[in-house]
Enzyme design. Sequence first.
Site, PDB file in Angstrom:
ATOM      1  N   GLU A 288       4.719  -1.816  -2.911  1.00  0.00           N
ATOM      2  CA  GLU A 288       4.314  -0.409  -2.803  1.00  0.00           C
ATOM      3  C   GLU A 288       5.326   0.347  -1.949  1.00  0.00           C
ATOM      4  O   GLU A 288       5.920  -0.204  -1.018  1.00  0.00           O
ATOM      5  CB  GLU A 288       2.922  -0.314  -2.177  1.00  0.00           C
ATOM      6  CG  GLU A 288       2.413   1.113  -2.060  1.00  0.00           C
ATOM      7  CD  GLU A 288       1.083   1.239  -1.329  1.00  0.00           C
ATOM      8  OE1 GLU A 288       0.389   2.250  -1.541  1.00  0.00           O
ATOM      9  OE2 GLU A 288       0.737   0.329  -0.543  1.00  0.00           O
TER      10      GLU A 288
ATOM     11  N   LYS B 174      -1.678   5.460  -8.383  1.00  0.00           N
ATOM     12  CA  LYS B 174      -2.683   4.804  -7.544  1.00  0.00           C
ATOM     13  C   LYS B 174      -4.011   5.550  -7.608  1.00  0.00           C
ATOM     14  O   LYS B 174      -4.088   6.747  -7.321  1.00  0.00           O
ATOM     15  CB  LYS B 174      -2.173   4.724  -6.106  1.00  0.00           C
ATOM     16  CG  LYS B 174      -3.055   3.957  -5.144  1.00  0.00           C
ATOM     17  CD  LYS B 174      -2.396   3.902  -3.770  1.00  0.00           C
ATOM     18  CE  LYS B 174      -3.224   3.119  -2.766  1.00  0.00           C
ATOM     19  NZ  LYS B 174      -2.561   3.102  -1.424  1.00  0.00           N
TER      20      LYS B 174
ATOM     21  N   CYS C 296      -2.126  -1.584  -3.949  1.00  0.00           N
ATOM     22  CA  CYS C 296      -2.636  -1.709  -2.585  1.00  0.00           C
ATOM     23  C   CYS C 296      -4.153  -1.546  -2.447  1.00  0.00           C
ATOM     24  O   CYS C 296      -4.899  -2.465  -2.750  1.00  0.00           O
ATOM     25  CB  CYS C 296      -1.892  -0.736  -1.669  1.00  0.00           C
ATOM     26  SG  CYS C 296      -1.986  -1.164   0.096  1.00  0.00           S
TER      27      CYS C 296
END
Length: 303
Positions: free
Chosen positions: A70, A143, A184
């Site tokens: 990330e 994301k 994440c």
Amino acid sequence: MVEHGVGPGAKPGADPASEGIPAAPTRQQTLRLAMAQMCSGKSHAPNVAAVTELAGEAAAKGAELLALPEVGGLVNKDHASAREMVTVEEADPYVAACRALAARHGLWINTGSTPVVEGADPRFINRGHLIDPTGAIVARYDKIHLFDVDLPGEKPRRESDRFRAGDEAVMAATPWGAVALSICYDLRFPHLYRAYAKAGASILFIPSAFTVPTGEAHWEPLLRARAIENGCFVVAPAQGGAHDDGRHTWGHSMVVDPWGRVLVDMETSPGLSVVDLDLSAVAAARRSIPSLVNERPFRFVTA
């Protein structure tokens, strides 16, 4: 008692070899994976230089796919400074470098993510890309779950102040079957990975930049859980170390097999790890414990 709806499920007694999970065809049964751990800086140039070296090393070691963490392109918590550098995807130097490196070395590259902007919205997008060996972008993932948390003894963290969330789960076809994209904090939302597995994903990519306290407490258990409960490989390249913008990340980039075994743990130093994945392990795990097709509908009630 009050009923609150019906949960998702599959037919009881289903045979996982013939029903339930539409596993995408796996044309190649082994994948030589290179996974990078980085300590990205607050401008693009040093990060591009680091990825250039990592891609060359991955290619020299015979890797077919390079997985990056990330925010591989930029880690900068100063919004004003970052704002001067973050640009649209088409002009982003990290994305351009990854595309060029993929074509140069004949590598698939999962870029992890990098911040970009799009449209009139002033907030950044935490966007990852999957790039094929010609340098073409075959998938994009924004994301979905943003890191808005209140950790003990720390200032509140609100990723949503600077970033806007995505709303699409993205699965891509590769020579090794279907792969699932995430980033994440998505790791803490198991239904996302359940949906990916039930749609046929064999590999779950979870590039990350975990904090030190949450990484120490939760990182490995969460990764192993996602692998075990879905019968998938988990590939989780991470940021690790003291960054030049002042933050610290946990590291411990990991590859976990579908039985929950940790195949790689990169500890805390930047670098590259190369591992061969036997993708037949996915079908073997799902035959042994066919939870994806044993799942049953249920009613939720309160008494």
